[in-house]
Scaffold this active site. Structure first.
Site, short mmCIF file in Angstrom:
data_model
loop_
_atom_site.label_atom_id
_atom_site.label_comp_id
_atom_site.label_asym_id
_atom_site.label_seq_id
_atom_site.Cartn_x
_atom_site.Cartn_y
_atom_site.Cartn_z
N ARG A 98 0.83 -1.22 0.00
CA ARG A 98 0.00 0.00 0.00
C ARG A 98 0.86 1.26 0.00
O ARG A 98 0.54 2.23 -0.71
CB ARG A 98 -0.94 -0.02 1.21
CG ARG A 98 -1.80 1.24 1.39
CD ARG A 98 -2.43 1.76 0.11
NE ARG A 98 -3.16 0.75 -0.62
CZ ARG A 98 -3.50 0.86 -1.90
NH1 ARG A 98 -3.14 1.93 -2.60
NH2 ARG A 98 -4.17 -0.10 -2.50
N LYS A 133 2.99 25.65 -3.62
CA LYS A 133 1.79 25.16 -2.94
C LYS A 133 1.76 23.64 -3.03
O LYS A 133 0.98 23.04 -3.77
CB LYS A 133 0.54 25.78 -3.55
CG LYS A 133 0.46 27.29 -3.35
CD LYS A 133 -0.77 27.88 -4.01
CE LYS A 133 -0.80 29.40 -3.86
NZ LYS A 133 -1.97 30.01 -4.54
N LYS A 165 6.05 40.43 -3.39
CA LYS A 165 4.59 40.40 -3.45
C LYS A 165 4.03 41.67 -2.82
O LYS A 165 4.78 42.53 -2.35
CB LYS A 165 4.07 39.15 -2.76
CG LYS A 165 4.52 37.86 -3.45
CD LYS A 165 3.80 36.66 -2.87
CE LYS A 165 4.08 35.44 -3.73
NZ LYS A 165 2.91 34.66 -4.03
N GLU A 195 5.29 40.86 -8.29
CA GLU A 195 3.89 40.54 -8.51
C GLU A 195 3.12 41.84 -8.77
O GLU A 195 3.16 42.77 -7.97
CB GLU A 195 3.32 39.82 -7.29
CG GLU A 195 1.86 39.45 -7.39
CD GLU A 195 1.37 38.83 -6.10
OE1 GLU A 195 1.36 37.59 -6.01
OE2 GLU A 195 1.01 39.59 -5.18
N ASP A 216 -0.75 39.09 -12.05
CA ASP A 216 -1.54 38.34 -11.07
C ASP A 216 -3.03 38.59 -11.25
O ASP A 216 -3.52 39.71 -11.06
CB ASP A 216 -1.10 38.73 -9.66
CG ASP A 216 -1.80 37.90 -8.60
OD1 ASP A 216 -1.91 36.67 -8.79
OD2 ASP A 216 -2.22 38.46 -7.58
#
Length: 278
Positions: A98, A133, A165, A195, A216
């Site tokens: 597994r 992320k 940012k 950004e 963005d």
């Protein structure tokens, strides 16, 4: 790209989590002296990632087993393809099964989904980028999976580049001041990315000498304007709201890169099984 020594430590953690004090079923039901051979097979079309990691799960748990790889990472396979063959003590192979399947299903799912996004923009000059992320603890493996699917890795971590940012800019007072501070301190060959969520910021970032400008959550129309405005004087990255049904239109604006976390965060695990060779 991933560190094999770090991966072995991860495998130890995964096995500890799943096996606990021992595989009760295998220990009760399987004669310790019995041996077996199993085929790992694709039950749907997919792009492979993590097959060597899956093999390492078996050999980490049972060093005496033999694993024969039939495919390599980044291979595209059809339903029914044999991915690896593993032979050895049956009890140990069933215990590790597994954990081995979980990781190759997860990573191949990311690679398979990423490949769809790459194909959607293949007619443009834009290249797909992944993001930070990622699942904590699995970043390098998930970024490896993205690369297997055809994406380029964005920053591997916060130490991989300078990205200014909105909050960095707010603290520094302006894009111009933020870029000036970064340029004075940054290593010579490290790019600075800013950004921007509006065309006025794009103009300010360009005037400040930014290397890469992130557009963005801009509309397609604004992206086209930004491409004309920049005219090749900086690299342009589109980000935000990137989905499989929207990525082509954004790529067709002429941007250099498109970044998205969607394949990493929402890719379903692909269907891979481990079947008795008999």
């Amino acid at each position: 790209m991933y560190d094999k020594f770090v991966t072995l430590r991860l495998i130890d953690q995964w096995l500890t989590e799943d096996v606990g004090c021992g595989d009760l079923t295998a220990q009760l039901m399987i004669d310790p002296a019995s041996t077996a051979t199993f085929y790992m097979n694709a039950r749907e079309p997919m792009t492979i990632a993590g097959i060597e990691v899956a093999a390492a799960v078996f050999t980490r748990y049972e060093p005496g087993c033999k694993v024969e790889l039939k495919v390599a990472d980044a291979d595209k396979v059809e339903k029914g393809a044999i991915l690896l063959v593993v032979s050895g003590p049956a009890q140990a192979l069933l215990t590790a099964e597994r954990t081995a399947l979980n990781i190759v299903q997860r990573l191949s799912g990311i690679a398979t989904e990423t490949a769809k996004y790459v194909a959607a923009i293949a007619h443009t000059k834009a290249r797909l980028l992944d993001t930070r992320k990622t699942t904590p603890g699995l970043r390098m493996l998930e970024k490896h999976a993205s690369a297997c699917g055809g994406a380029l890795n964005h920053r591997l971590g916060l130490d991989s580049g300078v990205m200014l940012k909105d909050n960095h800019i707010a603290v520094c007072g302006s894009i111009e001041n933020a870029v000036r501070i970064a340029r004075r301190k940054v290593p010579a060959l490290t790019k600075i990315e800013v950004e921007c969520d509006g065309l006025d910021q794009v103009q300010e970032a360009l005037a400040a000498g930014t290397d890469v400008i992130m557009l963005d959550n801009m509309s397609v129309a604004d992206m086209k304007t930004a491409v004309d405005m920049v005219a090749g004087r900086a690299l342009l990255e589109a980000s935000g709201g990137i989905r499989l049904d929207t990525i082509a239109a954004k790529a067709e604006t002429g941007v250099d890169f498109i970044s998205t976390s969607r394949p990493q965060q929402s890719a379903p695990a692909v269907d891979i099984g481990l079947d008795d060779a008999a």
